[in-house]
Design an enzyme around this catalytic site. Structure first.
Site, short mmCIF file in Angstrom:
data_model
loop_
_atom_site.label_atom_id
_atom_site.label_comp_id
_atom_site.label_asym_id
_atom_site.label_seq_id
_atom_site.Cartn_x
_atom_site.Cartn_y
_atom_site.Cartn_z
N SER A 1 0.87 -1.17 0.00
CA SER A 1 0.00 0.00 0.00
C SER A 1 0.91 1.22 0.00
O SER A 1 2.06 1.13 0.45
CB SER A 1 -0.86 0.01 1.27
OG SER A 1 -1.47 1.26 1.47
N LYS B 1 2.05 -2.80 6.62
CA LYS B 1 2.44 -2.64 5.22
C LYS B 1 3.90 -2.21 5.09
O LYS B 1 4.56 -2.56 4.11
CB LYS B 1 1.49 -1.69 4.50
CG LYS B 1 0.08 -2.26 4.35
CD LYS B 1 0.12 -3.62 3.63
CE LYS B 1 -1.25 -4.20 3.38
NZ LYS B 1 -1.18 -5.41 2.54
N VAL C 1 -8.05 2.30 -4.21
CA VAL C 1 -8.59 1.49 -5.30
C VAL C 1 -10.07 1.26 -5.00
O VAL C 1 -10.45 0.98 -3.86
CB VAL C 1 -7.86 0.13 -5.40
CG1 VAL C 1 -8.40 -0.69 -6.56
CG2 VAL C 1 -6.35 0.32 -5.53
N TYR D 1 -2.22 -0.45 10.63
CA TYR D 1 -2.26 -1.02 9.29
C TYR D 1 -1.01 -0.60 8.51
O TYR D 1 -0.37 -1.43 7.85
CB TYR D 1 -3.53 -0.57 8.56
CG TYR D 1 -3.55 -0.88 7.09
CD1 TYR D 1 -3.83 -2.16 6.64
CD2 TYR D 1 -3.29 0.10 6.15
CE1 TYR D 1 -3.84 -2.46 5.28
CE2 TYR D 1 -3.30 -0.18 4.79
CZ TYR D 1 -3.57 -1.46 4.36
OH TYR D 1 -3.59 -1.74 3.01
N THR E 1 -12.60 -0.73 -4.30
CA THR E 1 -12.87 -2.10 -3.85
C THR E 1 -13.77 -2.01 -2.62
O THR E 1 -14.13 -0.92 -2.18
CB THR E 1 -11.58 -2.85 -3.47
OG1 THR E 1 -11.01 -2.21 -2.32
CG2 THR E 1 -10.58 -2.89 -4.61
#
Length: 177
Positions: A68, A87, A118, A83, A120
């Site tokens: 990411s 990453k 993105v 998070y 999603t």
């Protein structure tokens, strides 16, 4: 799973580690359970799949680790600091993998692809208790599509065998971070 792949297909041609999970658990108020879950999915599962694909007879095509943009910078959003740490680990693991593959003289390449926003379900899962936060995330600008990300994978696959593309960072033109 990898034993079946080896038996039926003689190994893995391309390994794409694309699992990712973010919970909105800040560093000051997050839960140990949530952090462990993110570590298990984002770091440990990626490492296990990489090891098993390699040991199961990987044929020489690239390993892809989906990272990411948050694996390269820490943004000002408290919900994603842990998070981001997972990453950053993916960034380090992919470089470590590249070095180990080189030392093994395997000629297998390792690439980290780090997309920005993105379109999603990722944000909706992260903010399942408050979908308006996901809407705000996705409505800021024109986001990347899954096809945009797939084209980055195809670009790497199309590189000559002697070319190592270690990192691709892609994001929407208007994305701030």
């Amino acid at each position: 799973m990898f034993a079946t792949i080896k038996a039926q297909h003689k190994g893995v041609d391309v390994c794409i580690n694309n699992a990712g999970l973010s919970l909105h658990d800040s560093l000051l108020s997050g839960t140990t359970r949530g952090w462990r879950n993110m570590l298990d999915v984002n770091v440990l599962a990626l490492s296990i799949c990489t090891r098993e694909a390699y040991q199961g007879g990987h044929s020489g095509h690239p390993f892809f680790s989906f990272c990411s943009v948050l694996g390269h910078l820490v943004g000002p959003v408290n919900d994603v600091h842990f998070y981001a740490a997972t990453k950053f680990a993916v960034t380090a693991l992919t470089e470590g993998l590249r070095q180990e593959l080189r030392e093994a003289k395997s000629h297998i390449r390792a690439t980290s692809i780090s997309p920005g926003v993105v379109d999603t379900e990722f944000g909706y899962r992260m903010y399942s208790d408050d979908p308006s936060k996901a809407e705000a995330l996705y409505s800021r600008h024109k986001n990347l599509s899954g096809l945009d990300v797939a084209q980055a994978v195809l670009y790497v696959l199309g590189a000559p065998p002697h070319v190592q593309i270690g990192e691709i960072l892609l994001r929407p033109v208007e994305q701030q971070l």
